[in-house]
Scaffold this motif. Structure first.
Motif, PDB file in Angstrom:
ATOM      1  N   PRO A  22       0.841  -1.236  -0.006  1.00 46.12           N
ATOM      2  CA  PRO A  22       0.107   0.006  -0.051  1.00 46.12           C
ATOM      3  C   PRO A  22       0.812   1.172  -0.069  1.00 46.12           C
ATOM      4  N   ARG A  23       0.400   2.217  -0.935  1.00 47.31           N
ATOM      5  CA  ARG A  23       1.062   3.517  -0.900  1.00 47.31           C
ATOM      6  C   ARG A  23       0.382   4.704  -0.382  1.00 47.31           C
ATOM      7  N   THR A  24       0.820   5.625   0.231  1.00 42.52           N
ATOM      8  CA  THR A  24       0.006   6.759   0.849  1.00 42.52           C
ATOM      9  C   THR A  24      -0.379   7.731  -0.563  1.00 42.52           C
ATOM     10  N   GLN A  25      -1.627   7.827  -0.675  1.00 38.31           N
ATOM     11  CA  GLN A  25      -2.088   8.749  -1.702  1.00 38.31           C
ATOM     12  C   GLN A  25      -1.649  10.224  -1.326  1.00 38.31           C
ATOM     13  N   ARG A  26      -1.387  11.125  -2.420  1.00 35.05           N
ATOM     14  CA  ARG A  26      -1.427  12.323  -2.214  1.00 35.05           C
ATOM     15  C   ARG A  26      -2.873  13.031  -1.920  1.00 35.05           C
ATOM     16  N   GLY A  27      -2.729  13.837  -0.876  1.00 34.74           N
ATOM     17  CA  GLY A  27      -3.870  14.839  -0.425  1.00 34.74           C
ATOM     18  C   GLY A  27      -4.890  13.843   0.524  1.00 34.74           C
ATOM     19  N   ALA A  28      -4.350  12.770   0.951  1.00 30.18           N
ATOM     20  CA  ALA A  28      -5.064  11.797   1.778  1.00 30.18           C
ATOM     21  C   ALA A  28      -5.711  12.468   2.952  1.00 30.18           C
ATOM     22  N   PHE A  29      -5.003  13.422   3.568  1.00 32.69           N
ATOM     23  CA  PHE A  29      -5.465  14.050   4.849  1.00 32.69           C
ATOM     24  C   PHE A  29      -6.558  15.029   4.570  1.00 32.69           C
ATOM     25  N   TRP A  30      -6.391  15.643   3.287  1.00 35.79           N
ATOM     26  CA  TRP A  30      -7.739  16.385   3.017  1.00 35.79           C
ATOM     27  C   TRP A  30      -8.659  15.654   2.708  1.00 35.79           C
ATOM     28  N   ARG A  31      -8.656  14.647   1.836  1.00 34.26           N
ATOM     29  CA  ARG A  31      -9.712  13.696   1.638  1.00 34.26           C
ATOM     30  C   ARG A  31     -10.504  13.302   3.036  1.00 34.26           C
ATOM     31  N   LEU A  32      -9.883  13.229   4.000  1.00 35.64           N
ATOM     32  CA  LEU A  32     -10.459  12.634   5.463  1.00 35.64           C
ATOM     33  C   LEU A  32     -10.900  13.791   6.029  1.00 35.64           C
ATOM     34  N   TYR A  33     -10.382  15.124   5.786  1.00 38.64           N
ATOM     35  CA  TYR A  33     -10.967  16.318   6.438  1.00 38.64           C
ATOM     36  C   TYR A  33     -12.236  16.654   5.667  1.00 38.64           C
ATOM     37  N   ARG A  34     -12.380  16.210   4.386  1.00 47.53           N
ATOM     38  CA  ARG A  34     -13.597  16.602   3.959  1.00 47.53           C
ATOM     39  C   ARG A  34     -14.551  15.496   3.997  1.00 47.53           C
ATOM     40  N   SER A  35     -14.135  14.265   4.434  1.00 51.38           N
ATOM     41  CA  SER A  35     -15.223  13.319   4.892  1.00 51.38           C
ATOM     42  C   SER A  35     -15.636  13.722   5.937  1.00 51.38           C
ATOM     43  N   GLU A  36     -14.880  14.241   7.207  1.00 55.91           N
ATOM     44  CA  GLU A  36     -15.262  14.698   8.519  1.00 55.91           C
ATOM     45  C   GLU A  36     -16.162  15.885   8.312  1.00 55.91           C
ATOM     46  N   MET A  37     -15.980  16.841   7.321  1.00 58.09           N
ATOM     47  CA  MET A  37     -16.864  18.063   7.228  1.00 58.09           C
ATOM     48  C   MET A  37     -18.328  17.637   6.616  1.00 58.09           C
ATOM     49  N   ARG A  38     -18.333  16.486   5.916  1.00 62.97           N
ATOM     50  CA  ARG A  38     -19.623  16.082   5.433  1.00 62.97           C
ATOM     51  C   ARG A  38     -20.312  15.327   6.540  1.00 62.97           C
ATOM     52  N   LEU A  39     -19.493  14.464   7.426  1.00 59.54           N
ATOM     53  CA  LEU A  39     -20.065  13.931   8.451  1.00 59.54           C
ATOM     54  C   LEU A  39     -20.858  14.903   9.380  1.00 59.54           C
ATOM     55  N   LEU A  40     -20.042  16.032   9.469  1.00 62.47           N
ATOM     56  CA  LEU A  40     -20.838  17.025  10.436  1.00 62.47           C
ATOM     57  C   LEU A  40     -21.886  17.882   9.870  1.00 62.47           C
ATOM     58  N   LEU A  41     -21.739  17.992   8.428  1.00 66.41           N
ATOM     59  CA  LEU A  41     -22.884  18.876   7.938  1.00 66.41           C
ATOM     60  C   LEU A  41     -23.830  18.033   7.446  1.00 66.41           C
ATOM     61  N   ARG A  42     -23.817  16.728   7.339  1.00 64.56           N
ATOM     62  CA  ARG A  42     -24.974  15.886   6.984  1.00 64.56           C
ATOM     63  C   ARG A  42     -25.834  15.497   8.075  1.00 64.56           C
ATOM     64  N   ARG A  43     -25.385  15.902   9.282  1.00 67.76           N
ATOM     65  CA  ARG A  43     -25.938  15.601  10.545  1.00 67.76           C
ATOM     66  C   ARG A  43     -27.273  16.501  10.713  1.00 67.76           C
ATOM     67  N   ARG A  44     -28.485  16.071  10.947  1.00 65.46           N
ATOM     68  CA  ARG A  44     -29.517  17.131  10.905  1.00 65.46           C
ATOM     69  C   ARG A  44     -29.301  17.886  12.205  1.00 65.46           C
ATOM     70  N   ARG A  45     -28.726  17.201  13.270  1.00 64.65           N
ATOM     71  CA  ARG A  45     -28.464  17.846  14.787  1.00 64.65           C
ATOM     72  C   ARG A  45     -28.048  19.199  14.497  1.00 64.65           C
TER      73      ARG A  45
END
Lengths: 296, 330
Positions: A22-45
């Protein structure tokens, strides 16, 4: 005992397939950050919390439009709103800072790690693996972004409502001098930035508390309690010697930005205090999370 | 023997770029909780290409062991090598090659199955975002969840949740799969599918460490087993060898019960039981060769209708090792 010895006679041996390392992908951290923000903003609460914040300036604006308050009544800057809609931004922030904003930040920051631990997703994140330091970094960034979003919601709705109901005019400072509307807007941007930094100290506290438990509700309540407790200490005159060092003492210090001679040194000093709080809380969170046994 | 057929295919572990040696190896692995010892000096060896059935009663330390293997719990003492690298020191480079299902699935309730997998894929720094959709789709298809991909996790049945957990473990090609109770909550159909999936994965070269209560399940897929009780690893090795450790019994079907039992006793076999009504004689085989035993019986003039050497099933061995009172599959 090697596997070859353990194999029994009837085993058919096939060549072993090769797995690409396995190789570390470029921009992996920002992909995780975007996922985190989606998680926060998709939550109705979380969306509901932002909606509550948006209602604050709306309510104040409409109330002031219906019945003009006399000077000196109500929260700071209330009397100035009719003269300049921009003041609605400052009034709304003043009103939201003691309770609504800490509430929103307490919920999101308290939930950040305890929530994942409570529903079991933490163990799957860590075995993906997201290293614990990386997890804390992305959670910190996520909570910081949400804090900024919360403050922006109050400020922008305040600006729009104030602008529509009262207009944006040349801006009279607290010291009596008048500056252009554009200059007033720039000051509003600095006010928002100051408030974000101040609240980030609380958000970092929430992150630390969130590493201590698997019970998200308890973490949220404790984080909000942290802000309330600090405000309580701040209100006891006998403790005035420690007031200056309290978490919440300088939250309303942004008024300094509305004078003609801004005491920049004081603003920087207070902001450094807030960032210092954040650094201490984040260090504690890291120390806790990086050695924590994950049993949930 | 079921184990023989199930384990008939395996891969050569010597060739290839990877270092040979077991997929999982622990030495003296120990963990206490307070004054209770959860895992006690465990030396686990899971050879590459094996389907390793990890067995033990509830609370025997299986899950604690698995959590230590994956870096979720710290060991008090002992060493862990996963795919030839030390854990948890090499966690970042080892775990992308390992898929895991630990103590049941866990996902965000308000996200769909697809979005939950996307969340996990986005957290994997080694996952290529360009192939993310394709890999998620394939993983969901592999566990039969394609139709429920856009449904919220909250609405999933227990079996669907379990399947999604498996899909998450299959998002990337894995060298090692650690599956803790993978058939929990599945109906017989689903259980069968998981069994086939494990076989398929093993055939593709993935080493599988599977913990289960369902001994009959394990017996059908495992090439190796390890049995834990009260924190200790009591027995491990190839399934056939572990089962062979149990006392084998000769069972002779004959109308001449007296002649046969006499011959068995004279040959030195112990525990001779003659059942006149059923016309069956049994005895413990011990170190004797079955062919020699049969010759003695026939030489003595007993007419033999049937002759069998019976070895205990995993379940009997398991109960013998760990005691009764365990929810074994009947």
């Amino acid at each position: 005992m090697s596997s070859a010895e353990m194999s029994t006679a009837e085993v058919t041996v096939l060549p072993r397939p090769s797995f690409a390392p396995p190789r570390t992908q470029r921009g992996a951290f920002w992909r995780l950050y975007r996922s985190e923000m989606r998680l926060l903003l998709r939550r109705r609460r979380n969306i509901a919390l932002l909606a509550v914040l948006a209602i604050v300036p709306l309510l104040i604006g409409v109330a002031v439009k219906i019945s003009t308050p006399r000077n000196g009544e109500g929260p700071a800057f209330l009397g100035q709103i009719t003269g300049n809609g921009l003041f609605l931004v400052f009034t709304a922030l003043t009103v939201a800072l003691p309770l609504f904003l800490p509430l929103v930040i307490g919920v999101v920051a308290g939930d950040s790690i305890a929530g994942e631990a409570g529903n079991g997703t933490l163990r799957y994140l860590l075995t993906v693996p997201v290293t614990r330091t990386r997890l804390l970094a992305v959670k910190t960034l996520g909570v910081a972004s949400f804090t900024a979003l919360a403050v922006l919601t109050v400020a922008l709705v305040g600006l729009v409502v104030g602008g529509v109901l009262f207009g944006l005019h040349a801006f009279t400072l607290l010291s009596g001098d008048t500056v252009s509307a554009a200059s007033g807007l720039v000051r509003a941007v600095f006010v928002a930035a100051y408030v974000v930094i101040a609240l980030f100290a609380l958000a970092a506290g929430g992150l630390f508390i969130s590493t201590l438990t698997e019970n998200a509700i308890a973490a949220m309540a404790t984080t909000i309690g942290l802000a309330v407790f600090s405000a309580l200490l701040d209100a006891v005159p006998q403790l005035d010697r420690i007031h200056g060092a309290l978490l919440t003492d300088h939250w309303l210090g942004f008024g300094e930005l509305l004078r003609s001679n801004v005491d920049a040194a004081a603003l920087i000093r207070w902001s450094l205090l807030h960032l210092g709080y954040a650094a201490v809380f984040l260090s504690l969170a890291w120390a806790r999370l990086s050695t924590k046994d994950i049993t949930s | 023997m079921t184990a023989g057929t199930a384990g008939a295919l395996t891969r050569d572990s010597g060739r290839s770029g990877h270092p040979a040696g077991p997929a999982v190896r622990t030495a003296g692995l120990t963990r206490r909780f307070g004054d209770q010892i959860a895992v006690d000096d465990v030396d686990l060896v899971v050879p590459r290409g094996a389907v390793y059935g990890f067995l033990g009663p509830n609370g025997s330390g299986k899950t604690t062991t698995i959590r230590m293997l994956l870096g979720l719990l710290a060991a008090d003492s002992g060493e862990i090598d996963l795919l030839g690298e030390p854990m948890p020191a090499s966690l970042g480079s080892v775990l992308p090659r390992v898929g895991a299902l630990i103590e049941g699935p866990a996902f965000h309730l308000y996200l769909s199955g697809w979005d939950n997998l996307r969340r996990l894929d986005a957290s994997d720094r080694t996952a290529d975002p360009a192939t993310s959709r394709e890999r998620i789709g394939t993983a969901l298809a592999r566990v039969g969840l394609t139709a429920a991909a856009s449904k919220r996790y909250r609405q999933y049945s227990l079996g669907m949740k379990q399947r999604l957990g498996l899909a998450a473990a299959l998002l990337q090609p894995r060298e090692l799969l650690v599956l803790d109770e993978p058939t929990n909550g599945l109906d017989p159909q689903g259980t069968r599918e998981v069994r086939n999936l494990v076989r398929e994965l093993a055939f593709d070269g993935t080493t599988v460490l599977v913990s289960s209560h369902l001994l009959a399940e394990i017996e059908q897929v495992a090439t190796h087993v390890g049995i834990m009780a009260a924190g200790r690893l009591l027995r491990q090795g190839p399934l056939t060898e572990v089962l062979a450790d149990g006392a084998a019994v000769v069972r002779i079907s004959t109308p001449d019960v007296t002649l046969a039992s006499g011959a068995l006793a004279r040959s030195g076999l112990t525990g001779v039981v003659a059942d006149r009504e059923a016309a069956v004689v049994t005895a413990r085989l011990g170190e004797h060769l079955p062919e020699d035993v049969l010759r003695e019986v026939v030489t003595d003039g007993a007419r033999v209708r049937g002759f069998a050497v019976e070895r205990p099933h995993l379940e009997e061995l398991f109960v013998a090792l760990t005691g009764e009172g365990f929810d074994v599959l009947r």
